[in-house]
Design a protein around this motif. Structure first.
Motif, PDB file in Angstrom:
ATOM      1  N   VAL A  25       0.860  -1.176   0.000  1.00  0.00           N
ATOM      2  CA  VAL A  25       0.000   0.000   0.000  1.00  0.00           C
ATOM      3  C   VAL A  25       0.900   1.230   0.000  1.00  0.00           C
ATOM      4  O   VAL A  25       1.881   1.296   0.740  1.00  0.00           O
ATOM      5  N   LYS A  26       0.565   2.219  -0.846  1.00  0.00           N
ATOM      6  CA  LYS A  26       1.380   3.429  -0.943  1.00  0.00           C
ATOM      7  C   LYS A  26       0.881   4.473   0.042  1.00  0.00           C
ATOM      8  O   LYS A  26      -0.317   4.619   0.261  1.00  0.00           O
ATOM      9  N   MET A  27       1.831   5.210   0.637  1.00  0.00           N
ATOM     10  CA  MET A  27       1.537   6.252   1.625  1.00  0.00           C
ATOM     11  C   MET A  27       2.211   7.561   1.205  1.00  0.00           C
ATOM     12  O   MET A  27       3.284   7.543   0.617  1.00  0.00           O
ATOM     13  N   PRO A  28       1.599   8.699   1.550  1.00  0.00           N
ATOM     14  CA  PRO A  28       2.224   9.978   1.184  1.00  0.00           C
ATOM     15  C   PRO A  28       3.381  10.392   2.090  1.00  0.00           C
ATOM     16  O   PRO A  28       4.291  11.081   1.655  1.00  0.00           O
ATOM     17  N   THR A  29       3.367   9.985   3.368  1.00  0.00           N
ATOM     18  CA  THR A  29       4.425  10.412   4.292  1.00  0.00           C
ATOM     19  C   THR A  29       4.940   9.230   5.098  1.00  0.00           C
ATOM     20  O   THR A  29       4.293   8.184   5.203  1.00  0.00           O
ATOM     21  N   LEU A  30       6.102   9.439   5.707  1.00  0.00           N
ATOM     22  CA  LEU A  30       6.678   8.393   6.557  1.00  0.00           C
ATOM     23  C   LEU A  30       5.853   8.189   7.826  1.00  0.00           C
ATOM     24  O   LEU A  30       5.744   7.072   8.323  1.00  0.00           O
ATOM     25  N   GLN A  31       5.267   9.262   8.341  1.00  0.00           N
ATOM     26  CA  GLN A  31       4.435   9.146   9.542  1.00  0.00           C
ATOM     27  C   GLN A  31       3.212   8.278   9.238  1.00  0.00           C
ATOM     28  O   GLN A  31       2.811   7.455  10.068  1.00  0.00           O
ATOM     29  N   ASN A  32       2.629   8.427   8.057  1.00  0.00           N
ATOM     30  CA  ASN A  32       1.495   7.587   7.665  1.00  0.00           C
ATOM     31  C   ASN A  32       1.926   6.124   7.581  1.00  0.00           C
ATOM     32  O   ASN A  32       1.169   5.223   7.954  1.00  0.00           O
ATOM     33  N   LEU A  33       3.142   5.896   7.079  1.00  0.00           N
ATOM     34  CA  LEU A  33       3.647   4.527   6.983  1.00  0.00           C
ATOM     35  C   LEU A  33       3.835   3.929   8.374  1.00  0.00           C
ATOM     36  O   LEU A  33       3.491   2.771   8.609  1.00  0.00           O
ATOM     37  N   LYS A  34       4.347   4.719   9.300  1.00  0.00           N
ATOM     38  CA  LYS A  34       4.528   4.224  10.670  1.00  0.00           C
ATOM     39  C   LYS A  34       3.174   3.887  11.294  1.00  0.00           C
ATOM     40  O   LYS A  34       3.018   2.826  11.904  1.00  0.00           O
ATOM     41  N   ASP A  35       2.197   4.787  11.135  1.00  0.00           N
ATOM     42  CA  ASP A  35       0.858   4.531  11.665  1.00  0.00           C
ATOM     43  C   ASP A  35       0.249   3.279  11.035  1.00  0.00           C
ATOM     44  O   ASP A  35      -0.430   2.500  11.696  1.00  0.00           O
ATOM     45  N   HIS A  36       0.508   3.078   9.745  1.00  0.00           N
ATOM     46  CA  HIS A  36       0.016   1.894   9.043  1.00  0.00           C
ATOM     47  C   HIS A  36       0.622   0.628   9.638  1.00  0.00           C
ATOM     48  O   HIS A  36      -0.081  -0.341   9.884  1.00  0.00           O
ATOM     49  N   TYR A  37       1.922   0.649   9.878  1.00  0.00           N
ATOM     50  CA  TYR A  37       2.582  -0.520  10.463  1.00  0.00           C
ATOM     51  C   TYR A  37       2.029  -0.823  11.852  1.00  0.00           C
ATOM     52  O   TYR A  37       1.791  -1.979  12.189  1.00  0.00           O
ATOM     53  N   VAL A  38       1.837   0.208  12.646  1.00  0.00           N
ATOM     54  CA  VAL A  38       1.330   0.006  14.009  1.00  0.00           C
ATOM     55  C   VAL A  38      -0.088  -0.556  13.975  1.00  0.00           C
ATOM     56  O   VAL A  38      -0.429  -1.444  14.749  1.00  0.00           O
ATOM     57  N   GLY A  39      -0.916  -0.061  13.062  1.00  0.00           N
ATOM     58  CA  GLY A  39      -2.312  -0.488  13.010  1.00  0.00           C
ATOM     59  C   GLY A  39      -2.541  -1.795  12.284  1.00  0.00           C
ATOM     60  O   GLY A  39      -3.296  -2.650  12.745  1.00  0.00           O
ATOM     61  N   LYS A  40      -1.905  -1.988  11.142  1.00  0.00           N
ATOM     62  CA  LYS A  40      -2.171  -3.144  10.289  1.00  0.00           C
ATOM     63  C   LYS A  40      -1.207  -4.304  10.494  1.00  0.00           C
ATOM     64  O   LYS A  40      -1.565  -5.451  10.270  1.00  0.00           O
ATOM     65  N   HIS A  41       0.017  -4.012  10.866  1.00  0.00           N
ATOM     66  CA  HIS A  41       1.029  -5.061  11.022  1.00  0.00           C
ATOM     67  C   HIS A  41       1.694  -4.937  12.395  1.00  0.00           C
ATOM     68  O   HIS A  41       2.908  -4.713  12.488  1.00  0.00           O
ATOM     69  N   PRO A  42       0.956  -5.100  13.483  1.00  0.00           N
ATOM     70  CA  PRO A  42       1.541  -4.854  14.811  1.00  0.00           C
ATOM     71  C   PRO A  42       2.628  -5.860  15.197  1.00  0.00           C
ATOM     72  O   PRO A  42       3.508  -5.538  15.993  1.00  0.00           O
ATOM     73  N   LYS A  43       2.595  -7.044  14.643  1.00  0.00           N
ATOM     74  CA  LYS A  43       3.598  -8.060  14.994  1.00  0.00           C
ATOM     75  C   LYS A  43       4.905  -7.871  14.247  1.00  0.00           C
ATOM     76  O   LYS A  43       5.939  -8.373  14.658  1.00  0.00           O
ATOM     77  N   GLU A  44       4.867  -7.128  13.153  1.00  0.00           N
ATOM     78  CA  GLU A  44       6.076  -6.883  12.363  1.00  0.00           C
ATOM     79  C   GLU A  44       6.852  -5.707  12.947  1.00  0.00           C
ATOM     80  O   GLU A  44       6.272  -4.790  13.515  1.00  0.00           O
ATOM     81  N   CYS A  45       8.158  -5.766  12.807  1.00  0.00           N
ATOM     82  CA  CYS A  45       8.956  -4.634  13.282  1.00  0.00           C
ATOM     83  C   CYS A  45       8.996  -3.556  12.186  1.00  0.00           C
ATOM     84  O   CYS A  45       8.841  -3.845  11.004  1.00  0.00           O
ATOM     85  N   LEU A  46       9.210  -2.319  12.624  1.00  0.00           N
ATOM     86  CA  LEU A  46       9.243  -1.199  11.691  1.00  0.00           C
ATOM     87  C   LEU A  46      10.458  -1.296  10.777  1.00  0.00           C
ATOM     88  O   LEU A  46      11.508  -1.809  11.180  1.00  0.00           O
ATOM     89  N   PRO A  47      10.357  -0.822   9.553  1.00  0.00           N
ATOM     90  CA  PRO A  47      11.502  -0.857   8.644  1.00  0.00           C
ATOM     91  C   PRO A  47      12.666  -0.027   9.184  1.00  0.00           C
ATOM     92  O   PRO A  47      12.478   0.950   9.901  1.00  0.00           O
ATOM     93  N   ALA A  48      13.858  -0.434   8.822  1.00  0.00           N
ATOM     94  CA  ALA A  48      15.058   0.258   9.279  1.00  0.00           C
ATOM     95  C   ALA A  48      15.090   1.669   8.700  1.00  0.00           C
ATOM     96  O   ALA A  48      14.793   1.885   7.530  1.00  0.00           O
ATOM     97  N   GLY A  49      15.419   2.633   9.563  1.00  0.00           N
ATOM     98  CA  GLY A  49      15.550   4.013   9.117  1.00  0.00           C
ATOM     99  C   GLY A  49      14.249   4.797   9.102  1.00  0.00           C
ATOM    100  O   GLY A  49      14.256   5.977   8.796  1.00  0.00           O
TER     101      GLY A  49
END
Length: 122
Positions: free
Chosen positions: A44-68
């Motif tokens: 899924v494409k996101m406009p900002t890095l903050q949106n990507l972080k929120d997406h990871y927290v909400g949709k993929h909570p078991k996965e770790c955040l990407p490096a950087g």
């Protein structure tokens, strides 16, 4: 026939307008270009890095955040703060050495004198 000439002129004007619109290009792909980041898991494409972080927290909570990702968010926030400070540093129009002082009664009296509505100076 009078309308025939007007119709031809209208068609010519419309053709020029359509050509200019085609030359400018379409904005259909601009939204996709704005989506700069992409989730590595669900694509899924996101406009900002903050949106990507929120997406990871909400949709993929078991996965770790990407490096950087955290560093990128901090850098974006620092850049935003620097731009705000830069804007604050600039004086808005009307402020500064050319600004009129309060109580400009002299200017008003000159205006009134010019309009012949106030007291005239001797």
């Amino acid at each position: 026939m009078v309308r025939g000439a007007a119709k031809a002129a209208s068609q010519e004007k419309n053709a020029k307008k359509q050509a200019a619109a085609q030359k400018a290009g379409s904005q259909l792909g601009m939204g996709d270009a704005a989506m700069s980041t992409q989730c590595a898991i669900c694509m899924v494409k996101m406009p900002t890095l903050q949106n990507l972080k929120d997406h990871y927290v909400g949709k993929h909570p078991k996965e770790c955040l990407p490096a950087g990702l955290e560093d990128g968010i901090k850098a974006a926030e620092a850049k935003k703060k620097a731009n705000e400070e830069k804007k604050k540093g600039k004086a808005p129009p009307g402020d500064g050495p050319g600004k009129k002082k309060k109580g400009g009664g002299d200017d008003l009296s000159l205006l009134m004198e010019g309009l012949n509505t106030g007291k005239k100076k001797k």
